[in-house]
Design an enzyme around this catalytic site. Structure first.
Site, short mmCIF file in Angstrom:
data_model
loop_
_atom_site.label_atom_id
_atom_site.label_comp_id
_atom_site.label_asym_id
_atom_site.label_seq_id
_atom_site.Cartn_x
_atom_site.Cartn_y
_atom_site.Cartn_z
N LYS A 13 35.79 33.48 36.61
CA LYS A 13 35.59 32.75 37.87
C LYS A 13 34.11 32.68 38.24
O LYS A 13 33.61 31.64 38.64
CB LYS A 13 36.36 33.43 39.02
CG LYS A 13 37.86 33.47 38.83
CD LYS A 13 38.58 33.96 40.08
CE LYS A 13 38.29 35.39 40.47
NZ LYS A 13 38.75 36.40 39.49
N ARG A 88 42.96 35.81 48.13
CA ARG A 88 43.62 36.68 47.16
C ARG A 88 44.98 37.16 47.66
O ARG A 88 45.67 37.87 46.94
CB ARG A 88 42.76 37.91 46.90
CG ARG A 88 41.90 37.79 45.62
CD ARG A 88 40.96 38.98 45.62
NE ARG A 88 40.59 39.43 44.33
CZ ARG A 88 39.34 39.34 43.84
NH1 ARG A 88 38.39 38.72 44.52
NH2 ARG A 88 39.04 39.84 42.67
N ARG A 127 32.06 44.00 29.74
CA ARG A 127 31.13 43.79 30.85
C ARG A 127 30.64 45.14 31.38
O ARG A 127 29.47 45.33 31.66
CB ARG A 127 31.82 42.99 31.96
CG ARG A 127 30.90 42.61 33.10
CD ARG A 127 31.54 41.61 34.02
NE ARG A 127 32.46 42.26 34.96
CZ ARG A 127 33.21 41.61 35.85
NH1 ARG A 127 33.15 40.29 35.90
NH2 ARG A 127 34.00 42.25 36.67
N ARG A 135 29.23 47.61 37.18
CA ARG A 135 29.97 47.65 38.43
C ARG A 135 30.80 48.93 38.51
O ARG A 135 31.24 49.44 37.50
CB ARG A 135 30.88 46.43 38.52
CG ARG A 135 30.12 45.19 38.90
CD ARG A 135 30.98 43.95 38.81
NE ARG A 135 32.32 44.08 39.38
CZ ARG A 135 33.09 43.04 39.69
NH1 ARG A 135 32.63 41.81 39.50
NH2 ARG A 135 34.29 43.21 40.17
N ARG A 146 43.44 46.84 38.97
CA ARG A 146 43.09 45.51 39.51
C ARG A 146 44.02 44.43 38.98
O ARG A 146 44.39 43.50 39.69
CB ARG A 146 41.63 45.17 39.16
CG ARG A 146 40.63 45.92 40.04
CD ARG A 146 39.27 46.03 39.39
NE ARG A 146 38.58 44.77 39.23
CZ ARG A 146 37.59 44.59 38.35
NH1 ARG A 146 37.19 45.58 37.56
NH2 ARG A 146 36.99 43.42 38.28
P1 AMP Z 1 35.47 40.42 42.33
O1 AMP Z 1 33.97 40.48 42.24
O2 AMP Z 1 35.97 39.07 42.77
O3 AMP Z 1 36.14 40.90 41.08
O4 AMP Z 1 35.89 41.43 43.49
C1 AMP Z 1 35.62 42.81 43.38
C2 AMP Z 1 36.43 43.59 44.41
O5 AMP Z 1 36.07 43.17 45.73
C3 AMP Z 1 37.94 43.39 44.34
O6 AMP Z 1 38.57 44.20 43.37
C4 AMP Z 1 38.35 43.78 45.76
O7 AMP Z 1 38.33 45.18 45.95
C5 AMP Z 1 37.20 43.18 46.58
N1 AMP Z 1 37.51 41.78 46.97
C6 AMP Z 1 36.85 40.66 46.56
N2 AMP Z 1 37.41 39.57 47.09
C7 AMP Z 1 38.45 40.01 47.86
C8 AMP Z 1 39.44 39.36 48.65
N3 AMP Z 1 39.48 38.02 48.77
N4 AMP Z 1 40.33 40.14 49.29
C9 AMP Z 1 40.32 41.48 49.20
N5 AMP Z 1 39.43 42.16 48.45
C10 AMP Z 1 38.50 41.42 47.78
#
Ligand code: AMP
Length: 206
Positions: A13, A88, A127, A135, A146
């Site tokens: 994404k 989400r 990654r 991360r 996740r």
């Molecule tokens: P990402 O960078 O999109 O993989 O997001 C990393 C982490 O941020 C996720 O595993 C969640 O803990 C949190 N996060 C990101 N976007 C959301 C969302 N829309 N709702 C809830 N938690 C989020």
């Protein structure tokens, strides 16, 4: 154009949103990035979110919704944006619809990047190993959690958007160039089917 980049963690994404951002000339809003930035700054929101991020859980809806809502209201989003990692949950999707409705806008397309779990795990572990700034959540245990959270809480949104006719499933396997080509074709079908409104809010020229 307002596009949601949808898919499981590791589907690409972020990578594809960056390409599409340059192509469509609209801002790229990644909730994961926003939360990580807030954490790095040590804000209350960032510190609250960190606990969930590190456990591979979703941050609370109200917290994410308020972060995105404030960002969507800014001037640079008046002609559209790319939402990456939001919504989400069904609650977030409903809240987004409501917020956009108040602004006289709606989502033009949801791009669902499809990648099988085995490849997602490989990509995220790689990654975690290769990144200069690893991360906190790219380790096997958290990755697996996740993915479970994705299947339970986020995947139901596929039906939510399919029923609205705005979902476009895109094969996320292959090189970033190949996937981007598929996304462009998918968006072309959206533009063909509906006259996408680029109508700016008062005072804005897109
Ligand atoms: P990402 O960078 O999109 O993989 O997001 C990393 C982490 O941020 C996720 O595993 C969640 O803990 C949190 N996060 C990101 N976007 C959301 C969302 N829309 N709702 C809830 N938690 C989020």
């Amino acid at each position: 154009m307002l596009v949601v980049m949808f898919g499981p963690p590791g589907a690409g994404k972020g990578t594809q949103s960056e390409r599409l951002r340059r192509h469509l000339q609209v801002p790229h809003l990644s909730t994961g990035e926003m939360l990580r930035e807030a954490r790095a700054k040590g804000t209350k929101v960032g510190l609250m979110a960190a606990e969930y991020i590190d456990q591979g859980q979703l941050a609370p809806d109200h917290l994410v919704i308020s972060v995105v809502g404030g960002r969507l209201d800014r001037n640079d989003c008046q002609c559209g944006c790319l939402l990456d990692g939001f919504p989400r949950t069904v609650e977030q999707a409903r809240s987004l619809d409501h917020h956009l409705g108040e602004l006289g806008k709606s989502i033009d397309a949801v791009i669902d990047l499809e990648v099988d779990d085995e490849e997602l795990i490989d990509r995220l572990l790689k990654r975690g190993r290769d990144s200069e700034k690893p991360r906190h959540d790219d380790n096997l245990e958290t990755i697996q959690h996740r993915l479970e959270v994705y299947h339970e809480q986020t995947e139901p949104l596929i039906n939510y958007y399919r029923q609205r006719g705005i979902l476009r499933a895109v094969d996320g396997h292959g090189t970033p160039d190949e996937v981007f080509g598929r996304i462009q074709s998918a968006l072309a079908t959206v533009l063909d089917e509906a006259e996408v409104s680029h109508a700016p809010s008062e005072g804005h020229v897109c």
